[in-house]
Write a protein that holds these residues in place. Sequence first.
Motif, PDB file in Angstrom:
ATOM      1  N   GLY A   1       0.783  -1.230   0.000  1.00  0.00           N
ATOM      2  CA  GLY A   1       0.000   0.000   0.000  1.00  0.00           C
ATOM      3  C   GLY A   1       0.812   1.275   0.000  1.00  0.00           C
ATOM      4  O   GLY A   1       0.254   2.353  -0.244  1.00  0.00           O
ATOM      5  N   ASP A   2       2.121   1.195   0.268  1.00  0.00           N
ATOM      6  CA  ASP A   2       2.941   2.408   0.223  1.00  0.00           C
ATOM      7  C   ASP A   2       2.873   3.062  -1.146  1.00  0.00           C
ATOM      8  O   ASP A   2       2.956   4.289  -1.270  1.00  0.00           O
ATOM      9  N   GLU A   3       2.750   2.234  -2.179  1.00  0.00           N
ATOM     10  CA  GLU A   3       2.787   2.745  -3.539  1.00  0.00           C
ATOM     11  C   GLU A   3       1.550   3.564  -3.909  1.00  0.00           C
ATOM     12  O   GLU A   3       1.529   4.234  -4.946  1.00  0.00           O
ATOM     13  N   VAL A   4       0.493   3.512  -3.087  1.00  0.00           N
ATOM     14  CA  VAL A   4      -0.691   4.337  -3.319  1.00  0.00           C
ATOM     15  C   VAL A   4      -1.020   5.199  -2.105  1.00  0.00           C
ATOM     16  O   VAL A   4      -2.129   5.721  -1.978  1.00  0.00           O
ATOM     17  N   GLY A   5      -0.062   5.376  -1.186  1.00  0.00           N
ATOM     18  CA  GLY A   5      -0.259   6.261  -0.045  1.00  0.00           C
ATOM     19  C   GLY A   5      -1.209   5.737   0.994  1.00  0.00           C
ATOM     20  O   GLY A   5      -1.901   6.517   1.674  1.00  0.00           O
ATOM     21  N   LEU A   6      -1.273   4.424   1.179  1.00  0.00           N
ATOM     22  CA  LEU A   6      -2.185   3.831   2.156  1.00  0.00           C
ATOM     23  C   LEU A   6      -1.876   4.336   3.557  1.00  0.00           C
ATOM     24  O   LEU A   6      -0.719   4.443   3.964  1.00  0.00           O
ATOM     25  N   MET A   7      -2.917   4.644   4.312  1.00  0.00           N
ATOM     26  CA  MET A   7      -2.778   5.080   5.703  1.00  0.00           C
ATOM     27  C   MET A   7      -3.532   4.120   6.612  1.00  0.00           C
ATOM     28  O   MET A   7      -4.517   3.499   6.206  1.00  0.00           O
ATOM     29  N   ASP A   8      -3.072   4.010   7.872  1.00  0.00           N
ATOM     30  CA  ASP A   8      -3.836   3.289   8.877  1.00  0.00           C
ATOM     31  C   ASP A   8      -4.879   4.234   9.463  1.00  0.00           C
ATOM     32  O   ASP A   8      -4.688   5.441   9.498  1.00  0.00           O
ATOM     33  N   ASP A   9      -5.997   3.658   9.944  1.00  0.00           N
ATOM     34  CA  ASP A   9      -7.003   4.515  10.556  1.00  0.00           C
ATOM     35  C   ASP A   9      -6.546   4.951  11.946  1.00  0.00           C
ATOM     36  O   ASP A   9      -5.463   4.606  12.403  1.00  0.00           O
TER      37      ASP A   9
ATOM     38  N   ILE B   1      -6.530  -0.265  -6.910  1.00  0.00           N
ATOM     39  CA  ILE B   1      -5.567  -0.716  -7.921  1.00  0.00           C
ATOM     40  C   ILE B   1      -6.292  -1.068  -9.212  1.00  0.00           C
ATOM     41  O   ILE B   1      -5.850  -0.714 -10.318  1.00  0.00           O
ATOM     42  N   GLU B   2      -7.424  -1.750  -9.094  1.00  0.00           N
ATOM     43  CA  GLU B   2      -8.189  -2.125 -10.283  1.00  0.00           C
ATOM     44  C   GLU B   2      -8.745  -0.887 -10.995  1.00  0.00           C
ATOM     45  O   GLU B   2      -8.780  -0.833 -12.228  1.00  0.00           O
ATOM     46  N   ALA B   3      -9.167   0.121 -10.232  1.00  0.00           N
ATOM     47  CA  ALA B   3      -9.655   1.348 -10.852  1.00  0.00           C
ATOM     48  C   ALA B   3      -8.536   2.071 -11.590  1.00  0.00           C
ATOM     49  O   ALA B   3      -8.745   2.607 -12.685  1.00  0.00           O
ATOM     50  N   ILE B   4      -7.342   2.058 -11.018  1.00  0.00           N
ATOM     51  CA  ILE B   4      -6.189   2.682 -11.681  1.00  0.00           C
ATOM     52  C   ILE B   4      -5.879   1.963 -12.986  1.00  0.00           C
ATOM     53  O   ILE B   4      -5.574   2.585 -14.011  1.00  0.00           O
ATOM     54  N   GLN B   5      -5.970   0.637 -12.974  1.00  0.00           N
ATOM     55  CA  GLN B   5      -5.715  -0.134 -14.186  1.00  0.00           C
ATOM     56  C   GLN B   5      -6.726   0.180 -15.282  1.00  0.00           C
ATOM     57  O   GLN B   5      -6.427   0.053 -16.473  1.00  0.00           O
ATOM     58  N   LYS B   6      -7.909   0.650 -14.880  1.00  0.00           N
ATOM     59  CA  LYS B   6      -8.949   0.986 -15.859  1.00  0.00           C
ATOM     60  C   LYS B   6      -8.884   2.439 -16.309  1.00  0.00           C
ATOM     61  O   LYS B   6      -9.739   2.902 -17.053  1.00  0.00           O
ATOM     62  N   GLY B   7      -7.874   3.195 -15.816  1.00  0.00           N
ATOM     63  CA  GLY B   7      -7.690   4.550 -16.291  1.00  0.00           C
ATOM     64  C   GLY B   7      -7.916   5.646 -15.276  1.00  0.00           C
ATOM     65  O   GLY B   7      -7.902   6.827 -15.629  1.00  0.00           O
ATOM     66  N   ASP B   8      -8.143   5.283 -14.018  1.00  0.00           N
ATOM     67  CA  ASP B   8      -8.303   6.296 -12.974  1.00  0.00           C
ATOM     68  C   ASP B   8      -7.043   7.161 -12.903  1.00  0.00           C
ATOM     69  O   ASP B   8      -5.925   6.654 -12.902  1.00  0.00           O
ATOM     70  N   ASN B   9      -7.213   8.478 -12.826  1.00  0.00           N
ATOM     71  CA  ASN B   9      -6.068   9.396 -12.781  1.00  0.00           C
ATOM     72  C   ASN B   9      -6.034  10.154 -11.450  1.00  0.00           C
ATOM     73  O   ASN B   9      -5.715  11.341 -11.404  1.00  0.00           O
ATOM     74  N   SER B  10      -6.338   9.463 -10.371  1.00  0.00           N
ATOM     75  CA  SER B  10      -6.363  10.073  -9.053  1.00  0.00           C
ATOM     76  C   SER B  10      -4.944  10.354  -8.567  1.00  0.00           C
ATOM     77  O   SER B  10      -3.953   9.975  -9.193  1.00  0.00           O
ATOM     78  N   THR B  11      -4.855  11.040  -7.420  1.00  0.00           N
ATOM     79  CA  THR B  11      -3.554  11.285  -6.804  1.00  0.00           C
ATOM     80  C   THR B  11      -2.858   9.970  -6.480  1.00  0.00           C
ATOM     81  O   THR B  11      -1.641   9.840  -6.623  1.00  0.00           O
ATOM     82  N   GLU B  12      -3.640   8.972  -6.046  1.00  0.00           N
ATOM     83  CA  GLU B  12      -3.066   7.660  -5.766  1.00  0.00           C
ATOM     84  C   GLU B  12      -2.489   7.027  -7.028  1.00  0.00           C
ATOM     85  O   GLU B  12      -1.435   6.389  -6.995  1.00  0.00           O
ATOM     86  N   ALA B  13      -3.169   7.218  -8.159  1.00  0.00           N
ATOM     87  CA  ALA B  13      -2.668   6.691  -9.430  1.00  0.00           C
ATOM     88  C   ALA B  13      -1.348   7.355  -9.808  1.00  0.00           C
ATOM     89  O   ALA B  13      -0.428   6.704 -10.312  1.00  0.00           O
TER      90      ALA B  13
END
Length: 393
Positions: free
Chosen positions: A244-252, A274-286
């Motif tokens: 999750g580091d690669e998409v900025g995952l945080m603990d609650d 991750i699946e949304a990014i593979q489909k073209g999501d251009n979010s900050t996480e992507a």
Amino acid sequence: MTQIWGSPLPPPIAGVASRLEHVAGLQVKGLVLGPLHPQSSGVPQDTPLEQLDPGLGSLSDLSHLLQAAKKKGIQVILDLTPNYLGGSAWFGPAVAEDPGFQDKVKRAMSLWLERGVAGFFLDGIEELKPSVLAEWRNLTEQSSPEGTPRVLVGGTRLQDPPSLLALLNSSSVGLVLGPFLEALVAKPFSPTLVPQLLDFLGPQIPLAWSVGSPWHHLVGVTPLRAQLLLLLWTLPGTPVLSYGDEVGLMDDEQGGLPGTPQPGQLTPMPWDLIEAIQKGDNSTEAQLLELCRRLGALRVQERSLSLGDAEAVPAGSAAAFLRSWDKSKRFLVVLNPRDQPLPALALQDPRLPPQATLHLSTHHLPPADPHVDLGAINLRPYEGLLLSFPYTP
């Protein structure tokens, strides 16, 4: 060059095998899996280190994972930390120094090596004597079928730099993973960051850098996280990603603190993202994931980044270091440690040319003209740049 993608509380083993394509896309060469043994609530000596928790899968599932990972050039390393859910990784000094318990660990290591793992991760090595670790390292490295090297990776929960450096000077493992970056960025970055980081390379012990720890995700999706990831991939040593580091995952807010993990409190890996990014999501996480993929690819391709020396470069209010190897292309990392812009930064050093090529920024895509005047660099708040220039005699 070995990279490790770790998950302290793993999903079922079959699920890990189904996600190897994502792991390989980060140029990962080593996958830390586990711990896989059941957590014993009884006597420490009864901890079933040699057993596979049936809730995680079967030995057949593990064999399939090992074979699938091998096809992608990924070595699977087993986390064999005995007390992985407790405050002390080794149940305390009495157990850590018990020859009977040490023999139990050796027997478990031998069995897991026979099952095909490529080595071990043991947390809390500051609790163990160097002679014990040296013996376990010999056992691991001497069991290398088909010429495939096996490794013993040691983890530490020490936080302060003097204690960490002392451990590095006495370590008997093949690679040390510790909160080196976390200890240095607990306060705002400063221009002294690079010399402090390079001090950790003094003992000549192979280092593994991470942006957090196996039990605690840092920062989230912020400019600082991107700058830490740039450091992770460009420093000498081994870059380590916890899941999750690669998409900025945080603990609650109830997430475990470093060294005091609790079951079920770590945020699960966001595979739907991750699946949304593979489909073209251009979010900050992507964008953060793309940054990791590009940095991973560059590190594999460029010898200066994978093998080269690192030297601090004077940079005024910024922080900068140079990576160089033989006659290969040189790479320059420049970081703005402040939350304010740094306009017209001048890097004037005999090792540097007047201009360099911009490979990437933590804040934006490279411009159409990637040539950068090193005498007048404009940095946004917390921006990091990776530049290169040819070797010249």
